[in-house]
Design a protein around this motif. Structure first.
Motif, short mmCIF file in Angstrom:
data_model
loop_
_atom_site.label_atom_id
_atom_site.label_comp_id
_atom_site.label_asym_id
_atom_site.label_seq_id
_atom_site.Cartn_x
_atom_site.Cartn_y
_atom_site.Cartn_z
N GLY A 148 1.01 -1.35 -0.07
CA GLY A 148 0.09 0.35 -0.03
C GLY A 148 0.50 1.90 0.01
O GLY A 148 2.20 0.94 0.05
N GLY A 149 0.39 2.31 0.45
CA GLY A 149 0.75 4.26 0.63
C GLY A 149 0.83 4.27 1.83
O GLY A 149 0.66 3.37 2.79
N ALA A 150 0.53 5.25 1.60
CA ALA A 150 1.25 6.25 3.09
C ALA A 150 0.04 5.92 4.42
O ALA A 150 -1.36 6.27 3.95
N ARG A 151 -0.20 5.97 5.53
CA ARG A 151 -0.39 5.76 6.82
C ARG A 151 -1.81 4.71 6.71
O ARG A 151 -2.59 4.19 7.11
N ASP A 152 -1.34 3.67 5.49
CA ASP A 152 -2.61 2.44 5.34
C ASP A 152 -1.57 1.03 6.19
O ASP A 152 -0.31 1.29 7.06
N VAL A 153 -2.93 0.65 6.64
CA VAL A 153 -2.14 -0.82 7.24
C VAL A 153 -1.33 -2.41 6.63
O VAL A 153 -2.72 -2.81 6.00
N VAL A 154 -0.55 -2.35 7.08
CA VAL A 154 0.06 -3.82 6.30
C VAL A 154 0.24 -4.88 6.79
O VAL A 154 0.23 -4.72 8.48
#
Length: 204
Positions: A148-154
């Motif tokens: 994902g990208g910024a601030r996404d939860v992985v």
């Protein structure tokens, strides 16, 4: 005739009182069970230790994946996990990785929402659903493949499969292969603004 019968009776009495070889006979009954228990204990101990090493490696890899330069370092991060777990695994171990990105923590391990018109608990019969990950079909996990990208939860998961180290697994009713799984959930660092949640309606 009487003398022969007396001799036979005497031989039987001596045979009954003879205790030579008793230990060997008893070990023949107890030995296999004892060996199976010892191997089982070693197998359990190795599995627990391997699981601990795997969880530690995954926790570090998860933290590394949330850094700003993680997209270019995914291969090296995975390789770090492989090297660490390979130190305790037998030859033939297979390691697979899964990365799923989510908009928020509440989405992790959740199925995509759908309207259960026939109340059977299954998304079917052209029932409408929210395509959260853009796959074009209903799935039991909302996450998109990748970090994902910024601030996404992985959600980062490593799955290890390897053959048991001891050959007596069938006698104990255990499967041929051991399967270990470790996961960690972290939010990407806020090096940019998070993209808006994009969902598409669809039908099962």
């Amino acid at each position: 005739m009487i003398g022969r019968t007396s001799a036979n009776q005497s031989f039987v009495r001596r045979l009954r009182s003879d205790r030579q070889g008793t230990t060997l006979t008893e070990f023949a009954f107890v030995g296999p069970v004892l060996i199976l228990m010892i191997m089982g204990l070693f197998d359990m101990a190795h599995t627990q230790y391997s699981s601990s090493v795997l969880h530690g490696a995954v926790q570090k890899a998860g933290r590394d994946l949330t850094l700003e330069n993680a997209n270019s370092n995914q291969a090296s991060i995975d390789e770090g996990v492989r090297k660490q777990i390979a130190t305790v695994m037998p030859s033939g171990a297979e390691i697979d990785f899964e990365r799923l990105s989510h908009f928020d923590f509440a989405d992790v391990d959740e199925p995509e929402e759908f309207t259960d018109l026939n109340s059977d608990g299954i998304c079917n019969n052209n029932e409408p659903f929210i395509d959260s990950n853009g796959s074009g079909r209903w799935e039991n996990k909302r996450g998109k493949v990748g970090i994902g990208g910024a601030r996404d939860v992985v959600l980062y998961t490593a799955i290890v499969t390897y053959p048991r180290m001891f050959p007596m697994f069938t006698m104990a009713g255990m499967p041929r292969n051991v399967r270990l799984e470790a996961s960690t959930v972290l939010r990407n660092q806020p090096f940019d603004e998070q993209s808006d949640r994009n969902t598409t309606p669809g039908n099962c």
